[in-house]
Design an enzyme around this catalytic site. Structure first.
Site, PDB file in Angstrom:
ATOM      1  N   HIS A   1       0.853  -1.193   0.000  1.00 22.50           N
ATOM      2  CA  HIS A   1       0.000   0.000   0.000  1.00 22.50           C
ATOM      3  C   HIS A   1       0.889   1.244   0.000  1.00 22.50           C
ATOM      4  CE1 HIS A   1       0.589  -0.788   4.432  1.00 22.50           C
ATOM      5  NE2 HIS A   1       0.988   0.466   4.330  1.00 22.50           N
TER       6      HIS A   1
HETATM    7  C1  T46 Z   1       2.825   0.604   6.925  1.00 18.27           C
HETATM    8  C2  T46 Z   1       3.648  -0.626   7.082  1.00 18.27           C
HETATM    9  C3  T46 Z   1       5.136  -0.342   7.120  1.00 18.27           C
HETATM   10  C4  T46 Z   1      -4.134  -0.462  13.556  1.00 18.27           C
HETATM   11  O1  T46 Z   1      -5.268  -0.630  14.016  1.00 18.27           O
HETATM   12  N1  T46 Z   1      -3.341   0.543  14.044  1.00 18.27           N
HETATM   13  C5  T46 Z   1      -2.088   0.788  13.565  1.00 18.27           C
HETATM   14  O2  T46 Z   1      -1.409   1.710  14.047  1.00 18.27           O
HETATM   15  C6  T46 Z   1      -1.593  -0.050  12.502  1.00 18.27           C
HETATM   16  C7  T46 Z   1      -0.206   0.201  11.920  1.00 18.27           C
HETATM   17  C8  T46 Z   1      -2.390  -1.049  12.023  1.00 18.27           C
HETATM   18  N2  T46 Z   1      -3.633  -1.248  12.551  1.00 18.27           N
HETATM   19  C9  T46 Z   1      -4.455  -2.375  12.065  1.00 18.27           C
HETATM   20  C10 T46 Z   1      -4.906  -2.275  10.613  1.00 18.27           C
HETATM   21  C11 T46 Z   1      -5.025  -3.712  10.190  1.00 18.27           C
HETATM   22  O3  T46 Z   1      -6.290  -4.223  10.552  1.00 18.27           O
HETATM   23  O4  T46 Z   1      -3.649  -3.557  12.127  1.00 18.27           O
HETATM   24  C12 T46 Z   1      -3.965  -4.432  11.045  1.00 18.27           C
HETATM   25  C13 T46 Z   1      -2.704  -4.790  10.254  1.00 18.27           C
HETATM   26  O5  T46 Z   1      -2.259  -3.637   9.534  1.00 18.27           O
HETATM   27  P1  T46 Z   1      -1.695  -3.744   8.041  1.00 18.27           P
HETATM   28  O6  T46 Z   1      -2.309  -4.867   7.326  1.00 18.27           O
HETATM   29  O7  T46 Z   1      -1.826  -2.370   7.403  1.00 18.27           O
HETATM   30  O8  T46 Z   1      -0.143  -4.082   8.330  1.00 18.27           O
HETATM   31  P2  T46 Z   1       1.085  -3.993   7.322  1.00 18.27           P
HETATM   32  O9  T46 Z   1       2.225  -4.667   7.966  1.00 18.27           O
HETATM   33  O10 T46 Z   1       0.695  -4.428   5.966  1.00 18.27           O
HETATM   34  O11 T46 Z   1       1.402  -2.392   7.226  1.00 18.27           O
HETATM   35  C14 T46 Z   1       1.901  -1.712   8.372  1.00 18.27           C
HETATM   36  C15 T46 Z   1       1.179  -0.373   8.562  1.00 18.27           C
HETATM   37  O12 T46 Z   1      -0.240  -0.607   8.667  1.00 18.27           O
HETATM   38  C16 T46 Z   1       1.429   0.580   7.406  1.00 18.27           C
HETATM   39  O13 T46 Z   1       0.974   1.873   7.745  1.00 18.27           O
HETATM   40  O14 T46 Z   1       3.227   1.567   6.288  1.00 18.27           O
HETATM   41  O15 T46 Z   1       3.285  -1.449   8.197  1.00 18.27           O
END
Ligand code: T46
Length: 138
Positions: free
Chosen positions: A56
């Site tokens: 993303h």
């Molecule tokens: C990014 C990369 C480097 C929250 O509720 N609060 C938070 O602060 C974060 C970071 C995530 N979430 C929730 C959203 C999703 O339901 O945690 C779940 C997993 O997040 P996501 O699928 O976006 O995780 P990554 O590892 O793909 O991405 C993360 C960060 O979300 C993103 O901002 O830049 O790490």
């Protein structure tokens, strides 16, 4: 040059080594090593080596990712640049400013990524569709 209204840049930053014979130490300070006000810190751990995360961009969020343990690869892309960056030291930070399509993969078993972020979590700031990213990056 394009005309996107969004900031879109990444940069690998080397942090000063404050360690000595007792071990390593690195300090991150607002507006010094970290080029924004820190509103949130999160960390990613218990990673699975075969999985790709991220995939993303953000519209406005600025972040600084530090792999504090182990290693992984960040693939980063803006309209003008595309790189694969091996993050394997707690003395390196990857700055992600705004519209940067990024993914993380090839995690070592001990990989821990700490991310400092310029704003609170807001799903509306995420661009999770690559076509939308490409259109916004123009
Ligand atoms: C990014 C990369 C480097 C929250 O509720 N609060 C938070 O602060 C974060 C970071 C995530 N979430 C929730 C959203 C999703 O339901 O945690 C779940 C997993 O997040 P996501 O699928 O976006 O995780 P990554 O590892 O793909 O991405 C993360 C960060 O979300 C993103 O901002 O830049 O790490």
């Amino acid at each position: 040059m394009g005309s996107s209204k969004y900031l879109s840049s990444f940069e690998l930053i080397d942090f000063p080594d404050l360690g000595d014979s007792r071990g390593g130490l690195t300090a991150l300070e607002e507006f010094r090593q970290v080029p924004f006000v820190i509103k949130r810190v999160y960390y990613i751990y218990d990673t699975v080596s075969s999985v790709t995360r991220g995939l993303h961009a953000h519209k406005k969020l600025e972040q600084l990712a530090v792999v504090v343990s182990g290693s992984c690869v960040f693939d980063v892309e803006t309209r003008e640049d595309k790189e694969s960056i091996l993050m394997d030291s707690p003395r390196k930070g990857l700055y992600l400013g705004g519209l940067v399509w990024h993914s993380m993969h090839s995690f070592s078993d001990d990989c821990v990524i700490m991310v400092l972020a310029s704003d609170y979590y807001d799903e509306a700031d995420y661009v999770r569709n690559y076509s939308e990213f490409s259109a916004l990056a123009i």
